[in-house]
Write a protein that holds these residues in place. Sequence first.
Motif, short mmCIF file in Angstrom:
data_model
loop_
_atom_site.label_atom_id
_atom_site.label_comp_id
_atom_site.label_asym_id
_atom_site.label_seq_id
_atom_site.Cartn_x
_atom_site.Cartn_y
_atom_site.Cartn_z
N ARG A 145 0.97 -0.94 0.09
CA ARG A 145 -0.14 0.16 -0.16
C ARG A 145 1.12 1.27 -0.11
O ARG A 145 0.58 2.17 -0.87
N ILE A 146 1.77 1.27 0.30
CA ILE A 146 3.18 2.56 1.03
C ILE A 146 3.91 2.23 -0.89
O ILE A 146 3.59 3.50 -1.19
N LYS A 147 3.61 1.23 -0.98
CA LYS A 147 4.69 1.64 -2.16
C LYS A 147 3.91 2.26 -3.39
O LYS A 147 4.14 3.11 -4.50
N PHE A 148 2.38 1.56 -3.27
CA PHE A 148 1.61 2.41 -3.84
C PHE A 148 1.54 3.59 -3.78
O PHE A 148 0.75 4.71 -5.09
N LEU A 149 1.15 4.09 -2.59
CA LEU A 149 0.12 5.18 -2.57
C LEU A 149 1.68 6.28 -3.14
O LEU A 149 1.70 7.43 -3.31
N GLU A 150 3.11 6.37 -2.81
CA GLU A 150 4.41 6.59 -3.27
C GLU A 150 4.49 7.17 -4.82
O GLU A 150 4.60 8.43 -5.38
N ALA A 151 3.57 6.11 -5.63
CA ALA A 151 3.97 5.70 -6.94
C ALA A 151 3.14 6.96 -6.71
O ALA A 151 2.63 7.53 -7.85
N GLU A 152 1.54 6.85 -6.21
CA GLU A 152 0.69 7.96 -6.48
C GLU A 152 0.59 9.36 -7.02
O GLU A 152 0.17 10.11 -7.48
N ASN A 153 1.70 9.05 -5.44
CA ASN A 153 2.53 10.66 -5.50
C ASN A 153 3.07 10.92 -5.85
O ASN A 153 3.06 12.39 -6.52
N ASP A 154 3.95 10.82 -6.47
CA ASP A 154 5.14 11.65 -7.64
C ASP A 154 4.13 11.40 -9.41
O ASP A 154 4.40 12.04 -9.90
N PHE A 155 3.11 10.22 -9.81
CA PHE A 155 2.35 10.70 -10.99
C PHE A 155 1.55 11.85 -10.35
O PHE A 155 1.83 12.69 -11.35
N LEU A 156 1.26 12.18 -9.36
CA LEU A 156 0.33 13.20 -8.72
C LEU A 156 1.26 14.67 -9.15
O LEU A 156 0.84 16.01 -9.44
N LYS A 157 2.91 14.14 -8.51
CA LYS A 157 3.70 15.57 -8.45
C LYS A 157 3.79 15.94 -10.48
O LYS A 157 4.31 17.32 -10.54
N LYS A 158 3.77 14.72 -10.62
CA LYS A 158 4.30 15.24 -12.63
C LYS A 158 3.34 16.08 -13.54
O LYS A 158 3.25 16.86 -14.20
N LEU A 159 2.22 15.77 -12.75
CA LEU A 159 1.07 16.40 -13.62
C LEU A 159 0.82 17.48 -13.14
O LEU A 159 0.54 18.68 -13.90
N GLU A 160 1.15 17.71 -11.50
CA GLU A 160 1.58 19.46 -11.66
C GLU A 160 2.48 19.67 -12.28
O GLU A 160 1.75 21.19 -12.69
N GLU A 161 3.40 19.07 -12.63
CA GLU A 161 4.50 19.47 -12.78
C GLU A 161 4.46 20.25 -14.55
O GLU A 161 4.91 21.14 -14.93
N LEU A 162 3.31 19.41 -14.92
CA LEU A 162 2.64 19.51 -16.31
C LEU A 162 2.03 20.42 -16.38
O LEU A 162 1.93 20.83 -17.28
N GLU A 163 0.92 20.77 -15.66
CA GLU A 163 -0.29 21.82 -15.74
C GLU A 163 0.36 23.17 -15.64
O GLU A 163 0.36 23.52 -16.16
N ARG A 164 1.97 22.72 -14.64
CA ARG A 164 2.46 24.30 -14.88
C ARG A 164 3.07 25.06 -15.89
O ARG A 164 3.00 26.34 -15.90
N GLN A 165 3.76 23.44 -16.26
CA GLN A 165 4.12 23.90 -17.75
C GLN A 165 3.42 24.72 -18.69
O GLN A 165 3.95 25.12 -19.67
N ALA A 166 2.48 23.71 -18.64
CA ALA A 166 1.51 24.41 -19.87
C ALA A 166 0.40 25.13 -19.63
O ALA A 166 0.32 26.95 -20.99
N LYS A 167 -0.03 26.18 -18.60
CA LYS A 167 -0.04 26.99 -18.05
C LYS A 167 1.26 28.43 -18.30
O LYS A 167 0.81 29.76 -18.63
N LYS A 168 2.42 28.50 -17.81
CA LYS A 168 3.54 29.25 -18.96
C LYS A 168 3.54 29.82 -20.25
O LYS A 168 3.74 30.50 -20.55
N LYS A 169 3.76 28.92 -21.12
CA LYS A 169 3.39 28.46 -22.69
C LYS A 169 2.25 29.44 -23.10
O LYS A 169 2.14 29.85 -24.06
N LYS A 170 0.88 29.15 -22.41
CA LYS A 170 0.34 29.61 -22.71
C LYS A 170 0.09 31.60 -23.18
O LYS A 170 0.48 32.41 -22.23
#
Length: 136
Positions: A111-136
């Motif tokens: 469960r910890i491994k799954f939650l850590e992977a989920e957190n990493d995914f969400l961090k990457k998603l937030e970063e991609l969203e920030r980059q997309a906002k900068k390009k606008k």
Amino acid sequence: MNEFQRKQLEKNPNVRHVSDRSITFQPEFKVKAVKENLEGKGPMDIFKEAGFDVDIIGHKKPNQCLKRWRKTYQELGEERFLEERRGKGSTGRPSSKELTAEQKLKNAEARIKFLEAENDFLKKLEELERQAKKKK
């Protein structure tokens, strides 16, 4: 099954409930049907004598039901049909009470491994969203 067919089935005293996908039979009918079947009466005859139209319920339904009910009857007895099962808990996955400490630890680590992977995914998603906002 159409509305008329559902209403017809609901009138049968051997039926507890009818939905779009299933028919719930009265427990007493199940027990009687199994006993008659074990004495040699065929599933189709049992259902017809109980007032069921096999054109509505399907020609395979009597055989399917009796096969399942006979198995339950032989493994768990008549009482199983007559006792109320709703709210008794799942019969599927074992509860955590039955797990050893080692199994609990293994589950917690997974469960910890799954939650850590989920957190990493969400961090990457937030970063991609920030980059997309900068390009606008």
